[in-house]
Write an enzyme that holds these catalytic residues in place. Structure first.
Site, PDB file in Angstrom:
ATOM      1  N   ASP A   5     -14.141  -1.299   0.286  1.00  0.00           N
ATOM      2  CA  ASP A   5     -12.862  -0.902   0.202  1.00  0.00           C
ATOM      3  C   ASP A   5     -13.042   0.522  -0.045  1.00  0.00           C
ATOM      4  OD1 ASP A   5     -10.216  -2.374  -1.663  1.00  0.00           O
ATOM      5  OD2 ASP A   5     -10.333  -0.759  -0.106  1.00  0.00           O
TER       6      ASP A   5
HETATM    7  C1  GLC Z   1      -6.914  -0.145  -0.194  1.00  0.00           C
HETATM    8  C2  GLC Z   1      -6.826  -1.480  -0.127  1.00  0.00           C
HETATM    9  C3  GLC Z   1      -7.334  -1.981   1.021  1.00  0.00           C
HETATM   10  C4  GLC Z   1      -7.006  -1.279   2.172  1.00  0.00           C
HETATM   11  C5  GLC Z   1      -7.757   0.111   2.123  1.00  0.00           C
HETATM   12  C6  GLC Z   1      -7.508   0.914   3.110  1.00  0.00           C
HETATM   13  O1  GLC Z   1      -7.110   0.635  -1.517  1.00  0.00           O
HETATM   14  O2  GLC Z   1      -7.622  -2.090  -1.352  1.00  0.00           O
HETATM   15  O3  GLC Z   1      -6.952  -3.534   1.180  1.00  0.00           O
HETATM   16  O4  GLC Z   1      -7.368  -1.782   3.362  1.00  0.00           O
HETATM   17  O5  GLC Z   1      -7.651   0.679   0.776  1.00  0.00           O
HETATM   18  O6  GLC Z   1      -6.194   1.577   2.965  1.00  0.00           O
END
Ligand code: GLC
Length: 657
Positions: A223
């Site tokens: 993430d």
């Molecule tokens: C965010 C989310 C994730 C998302 C990623 C990119 O914090 O947790 O679901 O795809 O970062 O934005």
């Protein structure tokens, strides 16, 4: 571009490969490796205008109903169609991977991003996600199954350990990933949190289960900002850290110089990034648009039509006859697009369809009153409430429509709600309008349950609109007029009080969240301890009436075949979701009283009978034994139940298995 292998690269080049180049792209080593782009989100492409940023300044794209609405359709075909539509949106914007679906289990109804997730039940969540991934990837666009795993709270998500038993992990929290992995997602995204003290970006044990047991053979991506230590995450098997981190790259390069990095592991992860990049490169030419923009809007409408839940319909006040009704609509979200906040937020492609316009389009004589100006988190700004009440009386309004919302300040990624309460101003609006109205219909725009005990007995009907995207109000107007017969069913429990959830009363501090309720997540708790609920899991009303009959169980090898008939005794064609639950009557260890093990949704025409045939495999009878460390069936007697929802069981019969 000629495909290279990691072995042809220097260690420094490999190090650069396992960390993103910027916010949304991989490193290409000056053209040695193809570039691919990832972008949010599960229900609409969130394409940043500045590819180096993650702000909400994103290119307009179709804003579909949220995942809560999708899950309330209980329609796997629609999940597949949504994936297909999103993939076509990705083609418009040259995106290779959509960062969805999110399948984390709804353990806490206050979790900020539950509107982005699918259910409190792992089977429903897993099957919907699997269908969605197949829909995306059949279009030669990649899907990213997220967030692996136990991202069940947003409060201090980067630092908190989800302390969960092996059985709950296997039977509840890993299960949606196990089911959805059968669709071979291109990517799995690790979550921010720790599980049992080990950060998910460094959790080799759970990565090994993902790869060696669930058959996942794609790229494990972090993430965004979830990696705290690139060496540890590399050694665990996390292939690609996102986004770019100069600090982590420098650290990795220094450790390579000091011979502290497992170079075989570096090579393995770098090779997976190379393989993925070439896969994206080679798949790109195969893509061709299969849906027009209007086709995609039709899919959004279908999801809204089937994902909206009719929760209450006293004396069948709904549907309303547009020719006879004089409607007055009041409430904050009357005039703007309501959605959940965070990375799934989409800039709608077209003008948001307002409810009043949709009602007029549907032929209603409808007016709006600004009894409430706007909602901001737990407060709302009162407007001309008195004027609205006087207008209700003076203009002999036949039905008052009150629109209620929890918008993107209340339900959002990054933090949890503190409670399930509406603002006081919204509650008093419902009270006041109901006092002076002949009929009162409440429409709720929210992505996760709210408490309704204070007012629900005073109103005639309640429609759970969820966050139905930019066209959702068209569906609401059609449900009010009867042109659409509601068929949505809840995919999570709506409690009388938040405190009724065992999970809410479990121990939690800034460092750990102890899953004391263990297997008793959502309805598993309520059907076991008989705590009353506002609306149970799997509940939803229709304008049709369905009667269940003729249950017949049979066995074929290791399968149990569940057959039964459902008759639509009304004069209105309607869709019904039949739910199959299984109880282990001779269990040898604790198990929730019963659990969802099958379901099917079908159109049943007026006065017609539909024969259902649902197959239960061995997995429907198994539990995860921590004595034998494997899925196990305790052979004995099982009760097979068929219900309209988890509490309204229509048919049941025991069988030996
Ligand atoms: C965010 C989310 C994730 C998302 C990623 C990119 O914090 O947790 O679901 O795809 O970062 O934005």
């Amino acid at each position: 571009m000629k495909k290279i292998t990691a072995k042809e690269l220097t260690n420094e080049e490999k190090a650069r490969l396992v960390i993103g180049k910027n916010t949304w792209h991989n490193e290409d080593l000056g053209g040695k490796v193809p570039v691919f782009m990832m972008s949010d989100g599960p229900v609409g492409v969130r394409h940043p205008r500045d590819v180096n940023s993650a702000t909400s300044d994103t290119a307009p794209s179709i804003a579909y109903p949220c995942f809560e609405a999708l899950s309330q359709t209980w329609n796997l075909e629609l999940a597949n169609k949504l994936g297909k539509a999103i993939a076509n949106d990705c083609m418009d914007l040259d995106i290779d991977v959509i960062l969805g679906p999110g399948v984390n289990i709804k353990r806490l109804p206050i979790n900020g991003r539950n509107f982005e997730y699918l259910s409190e039940d792992p089977l429903l969540a897993g099957l919907l996600a699997k269908s969605y991934i197949e829909g995306v990837q059949n279009e030669n666009v990649g899907a990213c199954l997220k967030h692996y795993c136990c991202n069940n709270t947003e409060s201090s998500r980067n630092y908190k350990s989800m302390d969960v038993s092996t059985r709950a992990l296997r039977e509840i929290y890993l299960k949606p990933f196990e089911i959805a992995s059968k669709a071979k997602p291109w990517e799995v995204m690790c979550s921010y949190n720790l599980v049992n003290g080990c950060r998910m970006s460094e959790n080799k044990k759970l990565y090994n289960i993902l790869r060696n047991e669930f058959g996942f053979d794609g790229l494990i991506v972090s993430d965004w900002g979830a990696v705290m230590d690139r060496e540890k995450s590399l050694n665990a098997g996390l292939d690609l850290e996102m986004p770019y981190s100069k600090e982590h790259l420098d650290d990795l390069l220094n450790k390579i110089k000091e011979d502290q990095i497992d170079l075989d592991q570096l090579n393995t992860c770098a090779q997976r990034v190379i393989d993925f990049a070439f896969k994206a490169e080679n798949t790109r030419p195969l893509r061709k648009k299969t849906l027009s923009t209007e086709d995609r809007y039709d899919i959004a409408r279908e999801i809204a039509n089937e994902g909206i839940v009719l929760l209450k319909n006293e004396n069948n006040v709904l549907p309303l006859n547009p020719k006879e009704e004089r409607l007055l609509v009041s409430g904050a979200p009357l005039n703007w697009y309501v959605y959940g906040g965070g990375s799934s937020e989409v800039t709608p492609l077209k003008e948001y369809v307002k409810l009043l316009d949709a009602l007029k389009e549907e032929g209603f004589n409808a007016k709006g009153a600004n009894a409430l100006e706007f909602n901001r988190g737990p407060v709302s700004c009162v407007g001309n409430l008195v004027g609205a009440l006087n207008q209700t009386i003076k203009e002999n309004i036949t039905t008052s429509i009150v629109t209620i919302s929890q918008d993107n300040w209340e339900q959002s990624e990054g933090y949890n709600r503190q409670n399930l309460l509406l603002s006081n101003e919204q509650v008093s609006l419902i009270h006041e309008v109901a006092k002076v109205s002949k009929k009162t219909v409440v429409i709720i725009y929210a992505g996760a349950p709210i408490e309704m005990g204070e007012w629900i007995d005073e109103v005639d009907a309640v429609i759970w609109a969820s966050y139905t995207g930019e066209k959702g109000n068209e569906s609401i107007a059609k449900i009010l007029s009867g042109k659409v017969n509601p068929s949505g069913k809840t995919s999570e429990t709506f409690p009388l009080l938040l405190e009724d959830f065992d999970s809410i009363n479990a121990y939690e501090d800034a460092r750990s969240c102890v899953y004391e309720e263990d297997l008793n997540v959502g309805y598993r708790q309520f059907v076991t301890d008989n705590t009353p609920v506002l609306f149970p899991f799997g509940y939803g009303l229709s304008y049709s009436n369905f009667e269940y009959d003729n249950l017949k169980l049979s066995k074929e090898d290791k399968k149990v075949i569940v057959e039964f008939d459902v008759t639509n005794t009304s004069n209105i064609d309607g869709k019904e979701v039949a739910e199959v639950y299984v109880e282990d009557l001779t269990r040898v260890t604790y198990r929730p009283k019963y659990e969802l093990k099958g379901f099917e949704k079908a159109l049943i025409k007026a006065k017609q009978t539909k024969h259902f045939r649902i197959e239960l495999g061995e997995d429907a009878f198994q539990y995860y034994s921590t004595s034998y460390d494997k899925w196990t069936v305790n052979h004995g007697v099982f009760k097979i139940m068929v219900g309209k929802n988890c509490l309204d069981i229509e048919l049941e019969e025991n069988i030996e298995y």
